[in-house]
Write a protein that holds these residues in place. Sequence first.
Motif, mmCIF file in Angstrom:
data_model
loop_
_atom_site.group_PDB
_atom_site.id
_atom_site.type_symbol
_atom_site.label_atom_id
_atom_site.label_comp_id
_atom_site.label_asym_id
_atom_site.label_seq_id
_atom_site.Cartn_x
_atom_site.Cartn_y
_atom_site.Cartn_z
ATOM 1 N N GLN A 296 0.761 -1.101 0.092
ATOM 2 C CA GLN A 296 0.000 -0.055 -0.148
ATOM 3 C C GLN A 296 0.905 1.351 0.001
ATOM 4 O O GLN A 296 0.889 1.977 1.091
ATOM 5 N N PRO A 297 1.383 1.501 -1.126
ATOM 6 C CA PRO A 297 2.441 2.681 -1.281
ATOM 7 C C PRO A 297 1.931 4.150 -0.999
ATOM 8 O O PRO A 297 2.414 4.932 -0.886
ATOM 9 N N LEU A 298 0.550 3.970 -1.191
ATOM 10 C CA LEU A 298 -0.179 5.384 -1.063
ATOM 11 C C LEU A 298 -1.324 5.267 0.192
ATOM 12 O O LEU A 298 -2.129 6.243 0.233
ATOM 13 N N LYS A 299 -0.719 4.575 1.336
ATOM 14 C CA LYS A 299 -1.680 4.296 2.308
ATOM 15 C C LYS A 299 -1.865 5.847 3.081
ATOM 16 O O LYS A 299 -1.041 6.729 3.329
ATOM 17 N N ILE B 291 -10.145 3.033 -11.938
ATOM 18 C CA ILE B 291 -9.056 3.610 -11.265
ATOM 19 C C ILE B 291 -9.230 4.248 -10.014
ATOM 20 O O ILE B 291 -8.381 4.050 -8.944
ATOM 21 N N HIS B 292 -10.619 4.497 -9.363
ATOM 22 C CA HIS B 292 -10.673 4.866 -8.227
ATOM 23 C C HIS B 292 -10.592 3.599 -7.364
ATOM 24 O O HIS B 292 -10.003 3.680 -6.381
ATOM 25 N N ALA B 293 -11.075 2.348 -7.698
ATOM 26 C CA ALA B 293 -10.904 1.166 -6.845
ATOM 27 C C ALA B 293 -9.698 0.750 -6.957
ATOM 28 O O ALA B 293 -9.022 0.328 -5.669
ATOM 29 N N ARG B 294 -8.765 1.010 -7.847
ATOM 30 C CA ARG B 294 -7.374 0.443 -7.798
ATOM 31 C C ARG B 294 -6.461 1.475 -6.882
ATOM 32 O O ARG B 294 -5.547 0.788 -6.218
ATOM 33 N N ALA C 127 -7.779 2.881 -4.029
ATOM 34 C CA ALA C 127 -8.306 2.578 -2.785
ATOM 35 C C ALA C 127 -7.713 1.381 -2.414
ATOM 36 O O ALA C 127 -7.115 1.413 -1.126
ATOM 37 N N ALA C 128 -7.451 0.534 -3.549
ATOM 38 C CA ALA C 128 -6.675 -0.899 -2.901
ATOM 39 C C ALA C 128 -5.247 -0.605 -2.519
ATOM 40 O O ALA C 128 -4.593 -1.536 -1.906
ATOM 41 N N LEU C 129 -4.721 0.569 -2.954
ATOM 42 C CA LEU C 129 -3.155 0.800 -2.648
ATOM 43 C C LEU C 129 -3.178 1.587 -1.436
ATOM 44 O O LEU C 129 -2.129 2.075 -0.866
ATOM 45 N N GLY C 130 -4.526 1.946 -0.652
ATOM 46 C CA GLY C 130 -4.298 2.561 0.609
ATOM 47 C C GLY C 130 -4.750 4.200 0.206
ATOM 48 O O GLY C 130 -4.738 4.879 1.311
ATOM 49 N N ALA C 131 -4.980 4.781 -0.976
ATOM 50 C CA ALA C 131 -5.088 6.159 -0.983
ATOM 51 C C ALA C 131 -6.473 6.532 -0.804
ATOM 52 O O ALA C 131 -7.337 5.506 -0.742
ATOM 53 N N ILE C 132 -6.613 7.774 -0.660
ATOM 54 C CA ILE C 132 -7.883 8.285 -0.432
ATOM 55 C C ILE C 132 -8.185 8.995 -1.790
ATOM 56 O O ILE C 132 -7.900 10.309 -2.112
ATOM 57 N N PRO C 133 -8.912 8.418 -2.663
ATOM 58 C CA PRO C 133 -9.075 8.992 -4.116
ATOM 59 C C PRO C 133 -9.970 10.120 -4.168
ATOM 60 O O PRO C 133 -11.049 10.164 -3.770
ATOM 61 N N PRO D 114 1.626 3.657 -10.012
ATOM 62 C CA PRO D 114 1.698 2.168 -9.007
ATOM 63 C C PRO D 114 0.807 1.107 -9.752
ATOM 64 O O PRO D 114 1.285 -0.056 -9.384
ATOM 65 N N PHE D 115 0.211 1.357 -11.102
ATOM 66 C CA PHE D 115 -0.405 0.300 -11.624
ATOM 67 C C PHE D 115 -0.554 0.727 -13.026
ATOM 68 O O PHE D 115 -0.467 1.757 -13.388
ATOM 69 N N THR D 116 -0.634 -0.278 -13.853
ATOM 70 C CA THR D 116 -0.617 -0.191 -15.408
ATOM 71 C C THR D 116 -1.912 0.134 -15.937
ATOM 72 O O THR D 116 -3.000 -0.624 -15.543
#
Length: 286
Positions: free
Chosen positions: A182-185, A201-204, A206-212, A253-255
């Motif tokens: 979770q590099p964007l936690k 994109i929103h879901a991906r 969020a899965a990386l810990g971000a607050i999109p 962080p994702f393609t």
Amino acid sequence: MASLPSVEDLRLVQAVTRTGAVGTAARELRISQPSASQRLARLERLCGAKLFERDTRGARPTPAGAELSRRADHILRHLEEVYDATRAAAVGQQLVIGTFASLAPILFPVLDSDLPDLEIQQQVDHGQFLVERVAEGTMEAAFIAIAEQMTLPRGAVARRVGRDDLVLFIPPGARPPGRGRQPLKDRPIVFSTYDRGTEEIHARLAALGAIPRRGVTLSTTVAIARRRSHLALVPRSALATELRPGEHLAASPFTYRLTLSVVTTPTPPRALIKHLPQLRATLNLS
């Protein structure tokens, strides 16, 4: 045909939607309220659907009314351009080129500077409407991102301009992403895309810990990131011509890849097609 809506009908639908009242709309258009009500009733009969919910508080568009109002905006804007386009065609070569709102401030300055011998009439609208205009012959080219996600009408041909990657925009003061799963936690990330991948994109993120947080356009997204010193996830082309000192881009962080296409008639403007490789390079497309 008698069953087709008139310009006056469309202006009435626009006015009622904007003002929220039939009486106010009627006064604005200088017609009587009974006349306005009769015209709306006739439109509802022709459409086979209720267009406005009316009560003592005013008139609110139903889903059918909102769609008719949106179509009215498009049709009337199109009609308002007829005389300008006709005059321009009479004095020299002109191309009517359209694109969507996010790409317009990026694309049109490039075309204006790189094709100085052509007069370009710039149009902004949703992709499906732009494609319809190309097919009907009132627009020479439309740059859109959904050509591969829709069925093109007869008379319209799509050519791929290039592939666009999502990248992280890092303004001064913004920390780069961390490491791990979770590099964007807990990091606020504003993002924008110009295809139909917003939910993915929103879901991906969020899965990386971000607050999109979605930006309404590419330029708005970049402006928010700059103002708040936050990371932003945008197509590389959004910053192809305006990266400022101290700002840099990093891999997403994702393609995720987008496709920018130009839709034309089967016989496209040769000057524009010849320019596509240079446009691809300027926008950093692959």
